[in-house]
Design a protein around this motif. Structure first.
Motif, mmCIF file in Angstrom:
data_model
loop_
_atom_site.group_PDB
_atom_site.id
_atom_site.type_symbol
_atom_site.label_atom_id
_atom_site.label_comp_id
_atom_site.label_asym_id
_atom_site.label_seq_id
_atom_site.Cartn_x
_atom_site.Cartn_y
_atom_site.Cartn_z
ATOM 1 N N GLN A 464 0.673 -1.240 0.097
ATOM 2 C CA GLN A 464 -0.134 -0.101 0.107
ATOM 3 C C GLN A 464 0.934 1.285 0.189
ATOM 4 N N SER A 465 2.034 1.237 0.749
ATOM 5 C CA SER A 465 2.734 2.495 0.678
ATOM 6 C C SER A 465 4.204 1.992 1.255
ATOM 7 N N TYR A 466 5.050 2.819 0.975
ATOM 8 C CA TYR A 466 6.657 2.539 1.347
ATOM 9 C C TYR A 466 7.066 3.984 1.543
ATOM 10 N N ARG A 467 7.755 3.952 2.775
ATOM 11 C CA ARG A 467 8.613 5.356 3.093
ATOM 12 C C ARG A 467 9.955 4.883 3.610
ATOM 13 N N SER A 468 10.983 5.569 3.196
ATOM 14 C CA SER A 468 12.306 5.372 3.758
ATOM 15 C C SER A 468 12.959 7.025 4.207
ATOM 16 N N GLU A 469 13.365 7.114 5.565
ATOM 17 C CA GLU A 469 14.111 8.327 5.880
ATOM 18 C C GLU A 469 15.024 7.987 6.754
ATOM 19 N N ILE A 501 20.003 1.280 2.820
ATOM 20 C CA ILE A 501 18.459 1.810 2.531
ATOM 21 C C ILE A 501 17.720 0.559 2.017
ATOM 22 N N GLU A 502 18.355 -0.301 1.061
ATOM 23 C CA GLU A 502 17.565 -1.198 0.470
ATOM 24 C C GLU A 502 17.463 -2.284 1.312
ATOM 25 N N THR A 503 18.322 -2.795 2.135
ATOM 26 C CA THR A 503 18.207 -3.845 3.420
ATOM 27 C C THR A 503 16.936 -3.446 4.309
ATOM 28 N N ALA A 504 17.043 -2.138 4.490
ATOM 29 C CA ALA A 504 15.858 -1.706 5.617
ATOM 30 C C ALA A 504 14.566 -1.750 4.962
#
Ligand SMILES: CC(C)C(=O)C(=O)O
Length: 538
Positions: A464-469, A501-504
């Protein structure tokens, strides 16, 4: 039955203590609660102190005048004619229903008289005349009068003078004599000097002098030595008092006044212990928690372990206690908390046991069998070993989900080797060690590759959604990923952090998927009976 009147001075003596003052509108709100709990008298303030104090008392008087069953309203006044007149004016809306009380006071302890009255203290005859005159003035205006010889418990060699004052007050029409322990220094070990003995003597003398008058004896105790409850109750059970003055949550000058909720519950619990007499107040104790919360939120904070109304008064954590309570809900409670509007609740902490852990899990509708509850409990304690103060249910259940998580990843990676995208994961899946490896489509990202694998293996689930910060500054900052998926018409939010970031993002997707799988495999009907038996909060 002996009805003990509750005189609530939270708005007057309570607001005299630093930090407890409230706005005009909060005073009115409090008065509504005092009426709901059914105190007999609400001391609404000190009208001559300021225009606003006058306006507050007067609004409460007008409000109560329109309600048949509301408390009487008292207002404090010193022995000054102008003050008495202002007090009468503020209370006047209640004259018709005979529910207005002027509370007049003058000190009687020798040192206090000198310190607060100055030269006037030496003219005792004038004081006597003034007491007489001002009470007549108030009674003539249709008021009831309560007279307080301030610092009564410290009267020392002023017993005879105090007797004369009380006598003058009753003669002029006062119907209540209130005996304050103004500095909270009374103790039954004082023997003959103990103020309750003086109250008995004065009650006896006044009965002889005024055989036809029905005088209410009242007690007003401060808590400087923590003796306010003991002193108030002795004034009732060993003395003549049929009225107790105090404040909810025990607020008031210095260490506060006696806590009214303690008095009400003391009477409920022990009022029938004396042979031949039952002592009760008319207060509706089930509203205690509500009024106590109001004082806590708007006046002074309440200690969690405060008797009767405190947050911890019906909350349990340690294994031995919760175990027993799960069998008998009220075994570690001195009274049923619902009597004061509280509920038994549990907090899972380091000393909690496996029965408690199982009860929380089942309350949330998940599986925890008798065989596994010890292991699960230990896992949750280890998971949160720094949280010595106890876990919220959300924290507890997050650890349960982590324990149940069907996919436990040891290693995960996505890389291009010889022009092909390779996905690799070492994990335990439902306790079986697996080495997963496949070549992804050319246009796949790590997330789409993992998503496809998870769908094939465990079923349909939409991202539904993806956020990375990054939440910290600097090049070593970790990536925080949040992914929400929808499966079986429910939303699951996975979270993870990693240097990469990708692993997270991959870990966050697995976290979301794990929640979906825990729900699918370990959900069971909520065990309502047990839940209800211990009165746990929802
Ligand atoms: C005015 C009196 C009743 C008082 O508040 C006290 O003595 O503490």
């Amino acid at each position: 039955m002996k009805q003990i009147k509750i005189f609530d001075t939270t708005l007057r003596d309570g607001q005299q203590c630093p930090g407890a003052g409230m706005s005009h509108s909060k005073n009115i709100e409090y008065a509504q609660l005092a009426s709901l709990i059914k105190v007999d008298v609400l001391e609404a303030g000190f009208p001559s102190a300021s225009e606003q104090d006058h306006a507050i008392v007067s609004q409460i008087a007008r409000m109560y005048a329109h309600q048949n069953r509301s408390p009487k309203v008292a207002a404090l006044s010193q022995l000054r004619e102008a003050q008495v007149e202002q007090t009468i004016e503020a209370l006047s809306p209640l004259v018709k229903s005979q529910r207005a009380i002027v509370h007049l006071y003058v000190p009687v302890a020798p040192e206090l008289m000198a310190a607060s009255l100055g030269a006037y203290a030496d003219d005792k005859n004038q004081i006597l005349r003034d007491v007489q005159g001002m009470i007549e003035l108030a009674v003539g205006a249709g008021m009831e009068v309560e007279f307080s010889p301030e610092a009564y418990s410290q009267m020392g060699d002023h017993f005879a003078f105090t007797t004369d004052l009380i006598s003058a007050a009753i003669d002029a029409g006062a119907s209540t004599i209130n005996c304050p322990d103004t500095i909270g220094r009374a103790c039954y070990l004082q023997g003959d000097d103990y103020f309750v003995n003086h109250m008995n003597q004065h009650a006896h003398i006044m009965r002889e002098q005024f055989p036809d008058r029905d005088i209410t004896w009242s007690v007003h105790c401060h808590n400087d030595f923590g003796l306010a409850l003991d002193n108030s109750m002795r004034a009732v059970f060993e003395g003549p008092a049929t009225q107790i003055e105090g404040c909810f949550n025990g607020i008031g000058e210095r260490a506060g006044n006696v806590a009214l909720e303690q008095c009400i519950m003391y009477l409920n619990a022990f009022g029938h212990s004396q042979p031949g007499e039952v002592y009760r107040s008319q207060c509706r104790s089930k509203h205690i928690r509500r009024i106590s919360d109001f004082v806590h939120q708007n006046m002074l904070p309440r200690q969690p372990h405060w008797p009767i109304g405190g947050d911890n008064a019906a909350k349990h954590s340690s294994g031995g206690h919760t175990n027993a309570i799960l069998r008998n809900a009220h075994i570690y409670q001195p009274f049923n908390p619902s009597e004061v509007g509280q509920q038994i609740s549990f907090v899972f902490g380091p000393l909690s046991g496996s029965n408690h852990a199982q009860a929380i899990i089942q309350k949330h509708g998940y599986v925890c069998t008798d065989d596994e509850r010890q292991t699960i409990m230990q896992y949750i304690k280890d998971h949160h070993k720094e949280r010595r103060k106890g876990l919220t249910d959300d924290e507890f259940m997050a650890a349960y989900f982590a324990f149940r998580a069907p996919i436990k990843v040891a290693k995960i990676g996505f890389e291009r080797i010889k022009n092909k995208q390779h996905f690799a994961m070492q994990a335990k899946v439902f306790d079986q060690a697996e080495d997963i490896h496949f070549i992804a489509q050319d246009d796949d990202t790590a997330i789409t590759a993992l998503h496809q694998f998870l769908q094939q293996r465990f079923g349909e689930c939409q991202i539904q959604s993806y956020r990375s910060e990054s939440r910290e500054p600097g090049r070593h900052a970790k990536a925080h990923a949040t992914i929400t998926v929808v499966a079986d018409d429910e939303y699951f939010q996975g979270k993870a952090q990693d240097q990469d970031i990708e692993t997270a993002a991959l870990k966050a997707l697995i976290d979301a998927y794990n929640q979906f799988l825990v729900q699918r495999h370990y959900r069971q009907p909520i065990q309502t009976e047990r839940h209800a038996a211990v009165g746990l909060r929802d």
